[in-house]
Design a protein around this motif. Structure first.
Motif, short mmCIF file in Angstrom:
data_model
loop_
_atom_site.label_atom_id
_atom_site.label_comp_id
_atom_site.label_asym_id
_atom_site.label_seq_id
_atom_site.Cartn_x
_atom_site.Cartn_y
_atom_site.Cartn_z
N VAL A 68 0.84 -1.20 -0.12
CA VAL A 68 -0.12 -0.05 0.16
C VAL A 68 0.81 1.26 0.14
O VAL A 68 1.80 1.23 0.93
CB VAL A 68 -0.85 0.05 1.23
N MET A 69 0.74 2.36 -0.85
CA MET A 69 1.22 3.62 -0.91
C MET A 69 0.42 4.65 -0.67
O MET A 69 -0.76 4.62 -1.14
CB MET A 69 1.85 3.67 -2.43
N VAL A 70 0.65 5.16 0.48
CA VAL A 70 -0.36 6.26 1.03
C VAL A 70 0.24 7.70 0.97
O VAL A 70 1.28 7.85 1.00
CB VAL A 70 -0.48 6.04 2.59
N SER A 71 -0.63 8.18 0.45
CA SER A 71 -0.17 9.80 -0.38
C SER A 71 -0.79 10.73 0.87
O SER A 71 -1.97 10.55 1.48
CB SER A 71 -0.71 10.13 -1.60
N GLY A 72 -0.33 11.82 0.92
CA GLY A 72 -0.87 12.92 1.77
C GLY A 72 -2.18 13.37 1.28
O GLY A 72 -2.81 14.40 1.86
N LEU A 73 -2.49 13.24 0.18
CA LEU A 73 -3.85 13.57 -0.59
C LEU A 73 -4.87 12.67 -0.33
O LEU A 73 -5.88 12.65 -1.22
CB LEU A 73 -3.47 13.74 -1.85
N ASN A 74 -4.92 11.69 0.77
CA ASN A 74 -5.91 10.76 1.05
C ASN A 74 -5.92 9.75 0.00
O ASN A 74 -7.02 9.23 -0.21
CB ASN A 74 -7.21 11.49 1.32
N THR A 75 -5.05 9.56 -0.87
CA THR A 75 -4.95 8.57 -1.80
C THR A 75 -4.46 7.36 -1.51
O THR A 75 -3.31 7.25 -0.81
CB THR A 75 -4.61 9.04 -2.98
N LEU A 76 -4.74 6.29 -2.07
CA LEU A 76 -4.47 4.82 -1.77
C LEU A 76 -4.09 4.07 -2.91
O LEU A 76 -5.11 4.35 -3.94
CB LEU A 76 -5.31 3.95 -0.80
N MET A 77 -2.88 3.54 -3.12
CA MET A 77 -2.46 3.01 -4.30
C MET A 77 -1.82 1.79 -4.10
O MET A 77 -0.97 1.64 -3.27
CB MET A 77 -1.67 4.07 -5.22
N PRO A 78 -2.12 0.94 -4.78
CA PRO A 78 -1.31 -0.54 -4.62
C PRO A 78 -0.14 -0.51 -5.63
O PRO A 78 -0.18 -0.15 -6.60
CB PRO A 78 -2.47 -1.85 -4.63
N LEU A 79 0.80 -1.37 -5.07
CA LEU A 79 1.91 -1.88 -5.99
C LEU A 79 1.32 -2.85 -6.80
O LEU A 79 0.78 -3.94 -6.32
CB LEU A 79 3.11 -2.03 -5.25
N THR A 80 1.87 -3.05 -8.17
CA THR A 80 1.17 -4.14 -9.00
C THR A 80 2.44 -4.78 -9.78
O THR A 80 2.00 -5.09 -10.99
CB THR A 80 0.27 -3.29 -9.83
N ASP A 81 3.52 -4.63 -9.55
CA ASP A 81 4.84 -5.36 -10.19
C ASP A 81 5.13 -6.50 -9.71
O ASP A 81 5.00 -6.68 -8.38
CB ASP A 81 5.59 -4.27 -10.50
N GLY A 82 5.70 -7.38 -10.28
CA GLY A 82 6.36 -8.63 -9.75
C GLY A 82 5.50 -9.65 -8.95
O GLY A 82 6.10 -10.29 -8.23
N GLY A 83 4.24 -9.68 -9.41
CA GLY A 83 3.31 -10.48 -8.61
C GLY A 83 2.42 -9.87 -7.50
O GLY A 83 1.49 -10.42 -7.31
N LEU A 84 2.92 -8.42 -7.13
CA LEU A 84 1.90 -7.99 -6.29
C LEU A 84 0.57 -7.69 -6.75
O LEU A 84 -0.13 -7.10 -5.98
CB LEU A 84 2.57 -6.68 -6.02
N GLN A 85 0.44 -7.62 -8.01
CA GLN A 85 -0.90 -7.25 -8.74
C GLN A 85 -1.87 -8.58 -8.33
O GLN A 85 -3.19 -8.43 -8.58
CB GLN A 85 -0.61 -7.32 -10.21
N TYR A 86 -1.45 -9.57 -7.75
CA TYR A 86 -2.17 -10.78 -7.43
C TYR A 86 -2.73 -10.73 -6.06
O TYR A 86 -3.41 -11.38 -5.62
CB TYR A 86 -1.55 -12.10 -7.82
N LEU A 87 -2.09 -9.99 -5.37
CA LEU A 87 -2.04 -9.92 -3.67
C LEU A 87 -3.18 -8.61 -3.69
O LEU A 87 -3.09 -7.56 -3.92
CB LEU A 87 -0.84 -9.60 -3.18
#
Length: 886
Positions: A68-87
């Motif tokens: 989970v990548m949390v930004s100061g703008l109340n945004t949540l983004m997941p990592l999606t590389d190297g197999g993390l797109q399945y988790l």
């Protein structure tokens, strides 16, 4: 950010009317009256009175998954590389709700489409993009709906709790939609202890009752998502107003919430990464579970944790996720059928991401943390962290020992309960079957009796009719026999559903320090190839601190040294390879066996030639006798007999009696006398035993040289098959020799190999020296063993018979069980040729074509019956031999 204006009063009215329950018709008289559904329209929240919470809700790093990548703008983004797109990614907010009615919002900004393995479609839950919103306790995992500690709505409108779907209860939502979760913990509200979902300001589900396990607990807003970018809003103002006024989480009253303390930042700014150093199968993972329970701010980094993450993400694993599906706890194979997960590419991505996140870690690698080189490699990734090694070796604390015993007792009780219930079920099924059979027998007897009485009644009616026609008196009607009073058999009591017996720990289990898992921490092969390099960490290796929590440094070092020494005795040398000395000797032996086979073939060919020459001489003599007789009858001069200058009966006679020669006095095994090799009577089993003697002799000496370890001075019997395969590239199986185990097999060659007790193990050693000029001794031992075996069988000892039993194998007694003739068979052929020439055979007699015991007396008459050819080529010579009465 700007928020939308509240809806008009008209919109509120429309929403209320749309959501108001419709009048139901009166229930039918035969149907029970339905209980009225509770109202689910909410009332406007009154003006807040009291102290509001000061801190805004946020997602602390330790309360988010590593992707989970949390930004100061109340945004949540997941990592999606190297197999993390399945988790799945998960996060839990810092404010928990205890009472009142509050809301929070989540907007789906983007649905991602990362590149995926085509094979993943059948293994990864669909759709590819998933969003779950709900609430969870502080102790719950970061994956909503995974346990009894959380409940959620997903983007398909499904309500999930404790890994179970409650069905579609709401509307779907996707990109651009704003979903609102309303948690009602107001005890005075008709919708108390419910959770509701709204989509774009309109109700998307009826209020759903909270599971009882969540009642009375602070519930924290939480989000679980995959392949989606989200915007979260905890207030103070909503993005989309609801049909009623509802306070947002950030505007909650202090008395209604529980605010989690922010993580304490290290004074020097360095977060801690902990390296537990534990011995395999000595409580390492049990310690880790206890540590994480009391220190939830730490994140575990291990293959075990990654496997658990895949399970919580719903990925279908080929072997399942049970404990027994793993080859080890330290490095369980992934087996997902997805390349990026199976080759641990995802682990490499996480290793790169972890050092840039501000959190504490536990690097749980049992093998890696015991190897100096791997510790050094791992430490390089953690620059900027406080690197601590915690040595957990030796006798653990009393509380840990007690926890281990409790876990052992629990596992033992569960196994006992399962076994007891299985037997109880079987007993009950048997009782029901017997009861049913008895009942059927009773019914069958009653039916037969009734049928017999009905037959009597029919006969009576017939007789009655006949009597009436004849004017005779009516016969007496049959009387049904009363039921015989039988003593009721005592019926076996119904097996009661009794409670399983309570088990107790044995004395040995009480003394054990650690819980014995059904799965090894490190696989046998990996451990055997690593443990000699095990060492304890030192501060000079790059650690900021090295702790010894279970024992002092000196005690831990001694413990490790003793453990390695003991492991040497019981483990295999997986990487051992045959040395040059062995390769040379093995090559020499193969040349010797080849020359022995060549010699045997030459001897057999010579014997065949003798048979052929004897037959030709007999035919020639017969022709001469016939011609001579004919000439005498006709009064003519008889023809002159041709004299064969090369004829010598001594060449046909057997030069030696091999059985009478002392095998250990033979100087040349290739010629024990008269050109006959010492091994001429070997059957297939003797060749097998000869090879086994030489192979085990070579292995015994080569192992000591190639292992080059004073603590490994001999081959253990329990690992004999493994080392045999390593050196000879073939399997050694006792069953191939008709035996049950290796010790029985070794007893066949006890004249060469000795088995002795070396500490806790049985070891083997050759009784012959390593350096030998020839291999004659092995042939002599095999021949002597063959003779002893034959004598024992002759005296009636059936246990002396070998039971190798391979089809097509010639046996040592001289019979032929296969296509190829043996030297023994040719001895018979030679004897038959001698018989043709008028000379008595001088060899042990054999009866029939099946293996039999040789007679003790070398010459016995009366063998005219039962003589059959051993091979088709010598049928006629045997008939001649029998005709002469020999």
């Amino acid at each position: 950010m700007a928020t939308e204006e509240p809806p008009t009063k008209k919109a509120k009215t429309e929403e209320a009317e749309a959501e108001a329950p419709k009048d139901e018709s009166e229930p039918a008289k035969d149907e029970p009256a339905k209980e009225p559904e509770p109202p689910f329209e909410e009332q406007d929240a009154p003006a807040a009175k009291g102290v509001k919470v000061k801190d805004a809700a946020k997602f602390y790093t330790e309360d988010t998954t590593m992707n989970v990548m949390v930004s100061g703008l109340n945004t949540l983004m997941p990592l999606t590389d190297g197999g993390l797109q399945y988790l799945l990614a998960g996060c839990r907010s810092s404010i928990g709700l205890k009472s009142g009615r509050y809301m929070f919002e989540v907007k789906v900004l983007e649905c991602m489409q990362p590149v995926e393995d085509p094979a993943s479609k059948a293994r990864v839950p669909q759709p590819r993009t998933q969003v779950k919103v709900g609430v969870a306790t502080a102790e719950a995992s970061l994956f909503l709906g995974d346990s009894v500690e959380s409940v959620c709505f997903d983007s398909e409108g499904v309500l999930t709790y404790d890994k179970k779907s409650k069905g579609v209860v709401g509307e779907k939502f996707s990109t651009g939609d704003v979903v609102t979760v309303v948690l009602n913990l107001d005890s005075e509200s008709p919708n108390a202890n419910t959770i509701s979902l709204f989509k774009n300001g309109k109700r998307a589900s009826k209020p759903q009752a909270l599971p009882e396990a969540l009642h009375g607990k602070p519930l924290f807003p939480a989000i679980t998502f995959k392949n989606a970018t989200l915007f979260h809003n905890f207030g103070p103002d909503p993005m989309v107003a609801l049909p009623f006024k509802c306070i947002m989480v950030n505007e909650a009253l202090k008395k209604d919430v529980l605010v989690k303390d922010p993580p304490v930042e290290p004074k020097d700014g360095k977060y801690e990464v902990l390296f537990p150093v534990v011995m395999p199968d000595e409580g390492g993972f049990d310690w880790l579970d206890q540590f994480l329970q009391t220190n939830p701010q730490y994140t575990e980094i291990s293959t075990r944790a990654l496997l658990s993450w895949c399970e919580k993400s719903g990925i279908n694993r080929q072997k399942g996720y049970t404990l027994m599906s793993r080859t080890s706890n330290d490095a369980p194979e992934m087996s997902m059928g997805i390349a990026a997960l199976d080759d641990l590419s995802v682990r490499r991505v996480l290793n790169a991401v972890a050092p840039i996140q501000k959190r504490h870690y536990v690097v749980m690698e049992v093998r890696g943390n015991l190897l100096k080189e791997e510790r050094a490699t791992s430490l390089e990734r953690w620059t900027g962290f406080r690197r601590v090694a915690d040595v957990l070796i030796g006798e653990p604390p009393k509380d840990f020992q007690e926890a281990s015993r409790e876990k052992t007792l629990k596992q033992k009780q569960e196994a006992s309960n399962m076994n007891f219930k299985t037997k109880q079920h079987a007993a009950k099924q048997k009782w029901l079957l017997q009861k049913k059979q008895k009942q059927l027998e009773k019914e069958k007897a009653a039916a037969a009796k009734k049928k017999a009485f009905e037959a009597k009644l029919a006969e009576h009616e017939k007789a009655k009719k006949e009597a009436a026609e004849k004017g005779e008196p009516e016969p007496d009607a049959p009387v049904e026999e009363p039921e015989e009073e039988k003593e009721e058999e005592e019926e076996e009591p119904d097996p009661m559903d009794e409670e399983p017996p309570t088990v107790e720990l044995t004395e040995e289990e009480q003394k054990a320090f650690f819980f014995k898992s059904q799965v090894l921490d490190i696989s046998t092969y990996t451990l055997n190839t690593s443990f000699l390099k095990f060492s304890l960490p030192e501060k000079g290796d790059g650690f900021d601190e090295v702790k010894f929590s279970w024992s002092q440094k000196g005690e831990a070092e001694t413990y490790l040294k003793d453990w390695v020494k003991d492991k040497k005795i019981h483990s295999r040398i997986e990487e051992i390879q045959p040395g040059d000395a062995f390769t040379k000797k093995w090559g020499t032996w193969q040349k010797v066996t080849a020359s022995m086979k060549t010699k045997l073939a030459a001897y057999v060919q010579a014997e065949r030639k003798k048979v052929t020459d004897a037959e030709a001489k007999a035919e020639k003599k017969k022709a001469f006798e016939t011609a001579k007789k004919k000439a005498e009858e006709e009064g003519k001069e008889p023809p002159a007999e041709e004299i064969d200058e090369d004829d010598d009966d001594d060449d046909v006679q057997m030069k030696v009696d091999l059985e009478s020669i002392d095998v250990f006095s033979v100087e040349d095994i290739m010629d024990a006398g008269g050109g006959e090799p010492l091994f001429s009577k070997f059957g297939a089993e003797d060749w097998m035993l000869l090879g086994l003697r030489v192979e085990l002799h070579l292995l015994s000496h080569a192992f000591v040289q190639d292992a080059a370890d004073a603590d490994r001075s001999a081959v253990p019997v329990e690992h004999l098959g493994f080392y045999y395969q390593k050196y000879f590239r073939k399997n050694l199986s006792a069953s191939a020799y008709g035996l049950k185990n290796m010790e029985e097999l070794l007893a066949l060659v006890k004249d060469t190999i000795v088995v002795y007790q070396g500490g806790p193990l049985k070891l083997i050693e050759s009784m012959l020296p390593d350096e030998m000029e020839t291999y004659n001794a092995f042939v002599m031992l095999t021949e002597e063993c063959r003779r002893v075996r034959i004598r024992k069988i002759a005296l009636g000892d059936q246990s002396a018979k070998l039971k190798f039993g391979q089809p097509g194998m010639p046996l040592a007694t001289g019979a032929l069980v296969g296509p190829a003739p043996t030297a023994n068979a040719l001895q018979h052929a030679a004897a038959a040729a001698l018989a043709k020439a008028g000379q008595a055979p001088k060899l042990p007699m054999w009866q029939g074509h099946q293996p039999v015991v040789p007679r003790l007396v070398p010459q016995l008459p009366g063998l005219t019956s039962g003589i059959r050819p051993l091979i088709p080529q010598i049928q006629r010579p045997f008939q001649t031999w029998a005709a002469r009465g020999w």
